[in-house]
Write an enzyme that holds these catalytic residues in place. Structure first.
Site, PDB file in Angstrom:
ATOM      1  CE  LYS A  66      -2.249  -1.273   3.711  1.00  0.00           C
ATOM      2  NZ  LYS A  66      -1.686  -2.625   3.867  1.00  0.00           N
ATOM      3  CB  THR A  67       3.615   2.381   2.197  1.00  0.00           C
ATOM      4  OG1 THR A  67       2.778   2.351   3.363  1.00  0.00           O
ATOM      5  CG2 THR A  67       4.542   3.576   2.282  1.00  0.00           C
ATOM      6  CG  ASP A 111       0.476   4.002   6.516  1.00  0.00           C
ATOM      7  OD1 ASP A 111      -0.434   3.276   6.059  1.00  0.00           O
ATOM      8  OD2 ASP A 111       1.558   3.555   6.937  1.00  0.00           O
ATOM      9  CB  THR A 160      -4.755  -2.924   8.099  1.00  0.00           C
ATOM     10  OG1 THR A 160      -4.905  -2.200   9.333  1.00  0.00           O
ATOM     11  CG2 THR A 160      -3.332  -2.746   7.590  1.00  0.00           C
ATOM     12  NE  ARG A 219       5.878  -4.055   5.884  1.00  0.00           N
ATOM     13  CZ  ARG A 219       4.778  -3.381   6.241  1.00  0.00           C
ATOM     14  NH1 ARG A 219       4.081  -3.742   7.298  1.00  0.00           N
ATOM     15  NH2 ARG A 219       4.379  -2.339   5.529  1.00  0.00           N
TER      16      ARG A 219
END
Length: 337
Positions: A66-67, A111, A160, A219
């Site tokens: 997402k980031t 975020d 999220t 990640r």
């Protein structure tokens, strides 16, 4: 004094981006190709019309990009970029500097946007639709409101838990994209690319082995790769082979499904103490001497997704798949007779 934008067109990959192993444009991204195609269309259209991009909301589990999307989009657009997070914005006054300093067609990324208070959500309504904010000067009967026009900008939100956003705020996002988990082949390609950034050589089968143990999440794959790189540097010549990757994973007690020691402890506790379930999360947590939130937020999601545990009205229950995995992994450790 206006703050300098975080990212500007023409900036090269800085050290922080390299450390985070993030792509610098959507064309460099692996996985999420359908999402990337749709985003590329709206980005191209906005550039051709010389208009600000419509507001975008990304949702999905942590670590899926997402980031990364949010930082690549302004670079592809060639516009400035500001970044903040929901917990950092506790009142409308905390948001005002970001809105007033936003350049035309620039991007503001928030975020964990679901964590902004209700009052800030409502403050965003006019900013997103009319590019206008209301500033209150003074207090009490002497207070007065100034309507301030701001430059057209793009808000990108990442969450999220999209269900925690109010419906009026969700509806103001022109494009809403859900990010899914990655395949083993996609993660293997990410591992191979990032190994070059880290200055380590890796065999293809070793990259695939790391990807299979990375919970379908980039990640996690990057974290596994960093550990394998350190292991290879310390125990070998720095080149990562399949045998070395397996040895590194074994030292961290990460099995071929991506489960770590805490995950297996959860499953074995449910089997040994509660005969496979059903059992409540609090009872399991007390038995393991662990926090309930830790099990619910960190351990259970992956076990549920991989069908190792199911939730029932009476509690958690292990599946035959989990039993088979525990027996295979724990045979030498005498977890079962």
């Amino acid at each position: 004094m206006a703050r300098e934008a975080l990212l500007q067109q023409g900036d090269g990959p800085n050290r922080e981006d390299e450390r985070m192993l993030r792509p610098q444009s959507m064309a460099d991204m692996v996985g999420q190709r359908e999402v990337a195609k749709r985003l590329q269309i709206v980005v191209d259209a906005a550039m051709k019309r010389d208009e600000p991009l419509g507001h975008i909301l990304f949702d999905g589990p942590p670590g899926l990009g997402k980031t990364t999307f949010a930082t690549c989009i302004p670079k592809d657009l060639g516009v400035n970029f500001q970044l903040t997070s929901g917990p950092a914005i506790q009142a409308p006054k905390d948001l005002v500097p970001y809105l007033t300093n936003a350049d035309e067609r620039s991007v503001l990324f928030i975020d964990e946007i679901h964590r902004i208070p209700k009052a800030v959500e409502e403050y965003l309504y006019t900013a997103m639709e009319d590019f206008r904010i209301d500033i209150v000067l003074g207090e009490g009967t002497n207070a007065r409101t100034i309507n301030l026009q701001i430059k057209p900008f793009t808000l990108i939100g990442a969450t999220t838990r999209s269900g925690m956003l109010s419906a009026p705020l969700r509806d103001r996002f022109v494009l809403r994209e859900h990010l899914d988990f990655y395949s083993d082949d996609e993660l293997a390609e990410i591992v191979r690319r990032n190994s070059k950034k880290l200055g380590v050589t890796i065999d293809d089968d070793a990259a695939l082995e790391i990807s299979k143990r990375s919970r379908s999440t980039p990640r996690v794959a990057n974290n596994r790769l960093r550990w394998v790189r350190d292991f290879a540097t310390s125990r070998a010549d720095g080149h990562v082979t399949l045998e070395l990757a397996r040895a590194a994973m074994e030292m961290q007690a990460i099995d071929d499904l991506g489960l770590d020691k805490q995950d297996r402890n959860y499953l074995s506790t449910l089997v040994r103490v509660f005969a496979g379930g059903p059992a409540g999360i609090e009872a399991i947590a007390h038995t393991m001497n662990a926090a309930t939130d830790t099990l619910a937020d960190e351990v259970e999601p992956f076990l549920l997704r991989t069908e190792l545990v199911v939730r029932t009205p009476r509690g958690r229950v292990v599946t035959p798949k989990a039993m088979g995995h525990l027996k295979a992994y724990g045979k030498e450790r005498k977890l079962f007779d």
